[in-house]
Design a protein around this motif. Sequence first.
Motif, PDB file in Angstrom:
ATOM      1  N   ASP A 166       0.822  -1.211   0.000  1.00 47.86           N
ATOM      2  CA  ASP A 166       0.000   0.000   0.000  1.00 47.86           C
ATOM      3  C   ASP A 166       0.856   1.260   0.000  1.00 47.86           C
ATOM      4  O   ASP A 166       0.554   2.234  -0.699  1.00 47.86           O
ATOM      5  N   ARG A 167       1.934   1.248   0.783  1.00 46.05           N
ATOM      6  CA  ARG A 167       2.809   2.419   0.845  1.00 46.05           C
ATOM      7  C   ARG A 167       3.533   2.636  -0.476  1.00 46.05           C
ATOM      8  O   ARG A 167       3.666   3.772  -0.947  1.00 46.05           O
ATOM      9  N   VAL A 168       3.976   1.539  -1.088  1.00 48.30           N
ATOM     10  CA  VAL A 168       4.645   1.643  -2.387  1.00 48.30           C
ATOM     11  C   VAL A 168       3.700   2.231  -3.428  1.00 48.30           C
ATOM     12  O   VAL A 168       4.072   3.130  -4.193  1.00 48.30           O
ATOM     13  N   VAL A 169       2.473   1.735  -3.463  1.00 47.14           N
ATOM     14  CA  VAL A 169       1.492   2.251  -4.422  1.00 47.14           C
ATOM     15  C   VAL A 169       1.254   3.743  -4.196  1.00 47.14           C
ATOM     16  O   VAL A 169       1.219   4.531  -5.143  1.00 47.14           O
ATOM     17  N   THR A 170       1.122   4.135  -2.939  1.00 45.99           N
ATOM     18  CA  THR A 170       0.917   5.548  -2.618  1.00 45.99           C
ATOM     19  C   THR A 170       2.077   6.411  -3.107  1.00 45.99           C
ATOM     20  O   THR A 170       1.879   7.521  -3.613  1.00 45.99           O
ATOM     21  N   LEU A 171       3.286   5.902  -2.985  1.00 43.67           N
ATOM     22  CA  LEU A 171       4.461   6.678  -3.375  1.00 43.67           C
ATOM     23  C   LEU A 171       4.610   6.799  -4.887  1.00 43.67           C
ATOM     24  O   LEU A 171       5.022   7.851  -5.392  1.00 43.67           O
ATOM     25  N   VAL A 172       4.297   5.746  -5.639  1.00 43.07           N
ATOM     26  CA  VAL A 172       4.510   5.810  -7.091  1.00 43.07           C
ATOM     27  C   VAL A 172       3.310   6.364  -7.845  1.00 43.07           C
ATOM     28  O   VAL A 172       3.466   6.871  -8.965  1.00 43.07           O
ATOM     29  N   ALA A 173       2.116   6.320  -7.243  1.00 44.03           N
ATOM     30  CA  ALA A 173       0.901   6.713  -7.968  1.00 44.03           C
ATOM     31  C   ALA A 173       0.961   8.128  -8.547  1.00 44.03           C
ATOM     32  O   ALA A 173       0.543   8.344  -9.698  1.00 44.03           O
ATOM     33  N   PRO A 174       1.453   9.148  -7.822  1.00 42.39           N
ATOM     34  CA  PRO A 174       1.487  10.495  -8.416  1.00 42.39           C
ATOM     35  C   PRO A 174       2.331  10.576  -9.684  1.00 42.39           C
ATOM     36  O   PRO A 174       2.080  11.435 -10.540  1.00 42.39           O
ATOM     37  N   GLY A 197       4.072  -9.250  -7.455  1.00 50.00           N
ATOM     38  CA  GLY A 197       3.067  -8.750  -6.516  1.00 50.00           C
ATOM     39  C   GLY A 197       2.960  -7.241  -6.491  1.00 50.00           C
ATOM     40  O   GLY A 197       1.853  -6.681  -6.501  1.00 50.00           O
ATOM     41  N   HIS A 198       4.109  -6.553  -6.438  1.00 45.32           N
ATOM     42  CA  HIS A 198       4.059  -5.088  -6.466  1.00 45.32           C
ATOM     43  C   HIS A 198       3.521  -4.585  -7.805  1.00 45.32           C
ATOM     44  O   HIS A 198       2.703  -3.660  -7.852  1.00 45.32           O
ATOM     45  N   SER A 199       3.962  -5.193  -8.896  1.00 49.09           N
ATOM     46  CA  SER A 199       3.494  -4.773 -10.215  1.00 49.09           C
ATOM     47  C   SER A 199       1.985  -4.945 -10.344  1.00 49.09           C
ATOM     48  O   SER A 199       1.284  -4.078 -10.888  1.00 49.09           O
ATOM     49  N   GLU A 200       1.470  -6.040  -9.836  1.00 51.52           N
ATOM     50  CA  GLU A 200       0.031  -6.273  -9.904  1.00 51.52           C
ATOM     51  C   GLU A 200      -0.726  -5.197  -9.141  1.00 51.52           C
ATOM     52  O   GLU A 200      -1.725  -4.648  -9.636  1.00 51.52           O
ATOM     53  N   GLY A 201      -0.256  -4.865  -7.933  1.00 55.00           N
ATOM     54  CA  GLY A 201      -0.914  -3.832  -7.150  1.00 55.00           C
ATOM     55  C   GLY A 201      -0.881  -2.477  -7.841  1.00 55.00           C
ATOM     56  O   GLY A 201      -1.867  -1.721  -7.812  1.00 55.00           O
ATOM     57  N   ILE A 202       0.234  -2.166  -8.485  1.00 54.70           N
ATOM     58  CA  ILE A 202       0.373  -0.874  -9.157  1.00 54.70           C
ATOM     59  C   ILE A 202      -0.466  -0.826 -10.428  1.00 54.70           C
ATOM     60  O   ILE A 202      -1.125   0.186 -10.706  1.00 54.70           O
ATOM     61  N   ALA A 230       8.467   6.140 -12.979  1.00 54.16           N
ATOM     62  CA  ALA A 230       8.906   5.647 -11.671  1.00 54.16           C
ATOM     63  C   ALA A 230       9.734   4.389 -11.845  1.00 54.16           C
ATOM     64  O   ALA A 230       9.589   3.660 -12.835  1.00 54.16           O
ATOM     65  N   VAL A 231      10.595   4.155 -10.853  1.00 53.62           N
ATOM     66  CA  VAL A 231      11.378   2.923 -10.780  1.00 53.62           C
ATOM     67  C   VAL A 231      11.245   2.378  -9.368  1.00 53.62           C
ATOM     68  O   VAL A 231      11.399   3.127  -8.390  1.00 53.62           O
ATOM     69  N   LEU A 232      10.975   1.090  -9.255  1.00 57.17           N
ATOM     70  CA  LEU A 232      10.828   0.429  -7.958  1.00 57.17           C
ATOM     71  C   LEU A 232      11.873  -0.661  -7.821  1.00 57.17           C
ATOM     72  O   LEU A 232      12.065  -1.469  -8.734  1.00 57.17           O
ATOM     73  N   PHE A 233      12.551  -0.678  -6.672  1.00 55.59           N
ATOM     74  CA  PHE A 233      13.446  -1.778  -6.309  1.00 55.59           C
ATOM     75  C   PHE A 233      12.933  -2.407  -5.018  1.00 55.59           C
ATOM     76  O   PHE A 233      12.750  -1.711  -4.018  1.00 55.59           O
ATOM     77  N   ASP A 234      12.717  -3.709  -5.039  1.00 60.62           N
ATOM     78  CA  ASP A 234      12.430  -4.484  -3.829  1.00 60.62           C
ATOM     79  C   ASP A 234      13.593  -5.464  -3.706  1.00 60.62           C
ATOM     80  O   ASP A 234      13.592  -6.534  -4.299  1.00 60.62           O
ATOM     81  N   LEU A 235      14.608  -5.065  -2.945  1.00 65.16           N
ATOM     82  CA  LEU A 235      15.921  -5.711  -3.004  1.00 65.16           C
ATOM     83  C   LEU A 235      15.974  -7.036  -2.247  1.00 65.16           C
ATOM     84  O   LEU A 235      15.022  -7.431  -1.579  1.00 65.16           O
ATOM     85  N   ALA A 295       9.887  -7.346   8.422  1.00 61.16           N
ATOM     86  CA  ALA A 295      10.485  -6.906   9.687  1.00 61.16           C
ATOM     87  C   ALA A 295      11.739  -6.066   9.486  1.00 61.16           C
ATOM     88  O   ALA A 295      12.006  -5.138  10.254  1.00 61.16           O
ATOM     89  N   SER A 296      12.531  -6.369   8.469  1.00 63.91           N
ATOM     90  CA  SER A 296      13.805  -5.665   8.287  1.00 63.91           C
ATOM     91  C   SER A 296      13.776  -4.628   7.174  1.00 63.91           C
ATOM     92  O   SER A 296      14.808  -4.040   6.855  1.00 63.91           O
ATOM     93  N   VAL A 297      12.613  -4.375   6.582  1.00 60.79           N
ATOM     94  CA  VAL A 297      12.568  -3.473   5.429  1.00 60.79           C
ATOM     95  C   VAL A 297      12.881  -2.031   5.823  1.00 60.79           C
ATOM     96  O   VAL A 297      12.524  -1.567   6.901  1.00 60.79           O
ATOM     97  N   ARG A 298      13.589  -1.347   4.927  1.00 66.94           N
ATOM     98  CA  ARG A 298      13.838   0.094   5.027  1.00 66.94           C
ATOM     99  C   ARG A 298      13.474   0.696   3.683  1.00 66.94           C
ATOM    100  O   ARG A 298      14.046   0.329   2.656  1.00 66.94           O
ATOM    101  N   LEU A 299      12.513   1.598   3.674  1.00 64.67           N
ATOM    102  CA  LEU A 299      11.991   2.153   2.431  1.00 64.67           C
ATOM    103  C   LEU A 299      12.399   3.610   2.290  1.00 64.67           C
ATOM    104  O   LEU A 299      12.240   4.407   3.214  1.00 64.67           O
ATOM    105  N   ARG A 300      12.929   3.965   1.125  1.00 63.55           N
ATOM    106  CA  ARG A 300      13.300   5.345   0.803  1.00 63.55           C
ATOM    107  C   ARG A 300      12.748   5.699  -0.573  1.00 63.55           C
ATOM    108  O   ARG A 300      12.633   4.834  -1.451  1.00 63.55           O
ATOM    109  N   ALA A 301      12.452   6.987  -0.770  1.00 61.75           N
ATOM    110  CA  ALA A 301      11.935   7.447  -2.062  1.00 61.75           C
ATOM    111  C   ALA A 301      12.489   8.820  -2.380  1.00 61.75           C
ATOM    112  O   ALA A 301      12.718   9.650  -1.480  1.00 61.75           O
TER     113      ALA A 301
END
Length: 325
Positions: free
Chosen positions: A12-20, A38-43, A100-105, A303-309
């Motif tokens: 949900d947070r990823v979608v919110t960030l890339v949607a604009p 999964g992320h691509s499907e949501g977007i 937009a570019v998304l990385f889920d590392l 649990a260990s994710v760190r998200l930056r945009a």
Amino acid sequence: MTAPRHVPVLLDRVVTLVAPALAEPGAVLVDATLGLGGHSEGILTACPEARVVGIDRDRNALQLAGDRLATYGDRFTGVHAVYDEIPDVLAGLGLDQVGAVLFDLGVSSMQLDVRERGFAYAEDAPLDMRMNDTEGPTAADVLNGYPVGDLARILREYGEEKFAMKIARAIVREREKAPFTTSARLVELLYAEIPAPARRTGGHPAKRTFQALRIEVNDELSVLRRAVPAAIDAIGVGGRVVVESYHSLEDRIVKQAFTAATKTDVPDDLPFVPEGHEPALRLVTRGAEKADQHEIADNPRAASVRLRAIERIRPRPAARRGASR
């Protein structure tokens, strides 16, 4: 073969960030680490005007994601590549810039959940760990072939393992008896070499060694150092780069790249920024965002994710733009 499952982290947070950045008809998102899609499907669902270019070095993941996203027709394009090849991928598709570019590392659900890929230490499996399982050295090749000093270095640098040299010496000693082929023997060695007090903190005692081997086999940090600046260069005005990291080594590289991209060349003691010297990009997130307890309960991998945009607010220099659109 065991079947993979996929719960996208912070969807949900990823979608919110890339949607604009994907509101205009035909706007393109590059999902640089497609995985199972999964992320691509949501977007694609949330951004009906957008298209997705999904990149993955794992042909198995591309096939599964392509099947999953087939209902979106030509709004999805899958490309077999490593994510530092973003400029070549876009050039091949005739794209000058993207929204937009998304990385889920890190390691994907596809790789963690399929036992035969050898990424998980919880059960015995071949020591492979290649994200592209058709080429390159395996984790077994590293364990059986690297000198003790190189083994210690990757365990220390990529796994942040305090007992790196002790473990490396034990690996060299044991491989002289028989080469390492599966994970159970390596896990047994780690339990023997890591002191009991250290085993009781910081998660599974094999976690750091398996992380180090995976990073070495796939050259992950070098690829990431090239990929993040390439992604930043690929976005147009209003475009965003969103990165989900899962350990401090990844997050440090992302933070440094974002900091460099948002700096001005004006001296710190100048009271104002002259016209033409403003940063071309701005940070969208304040520091690194983390998953809340509800997300972690639903998806322990968060649990260990760190998200930056980051967002581009001024055009790229003309000399760095491609010729086609």
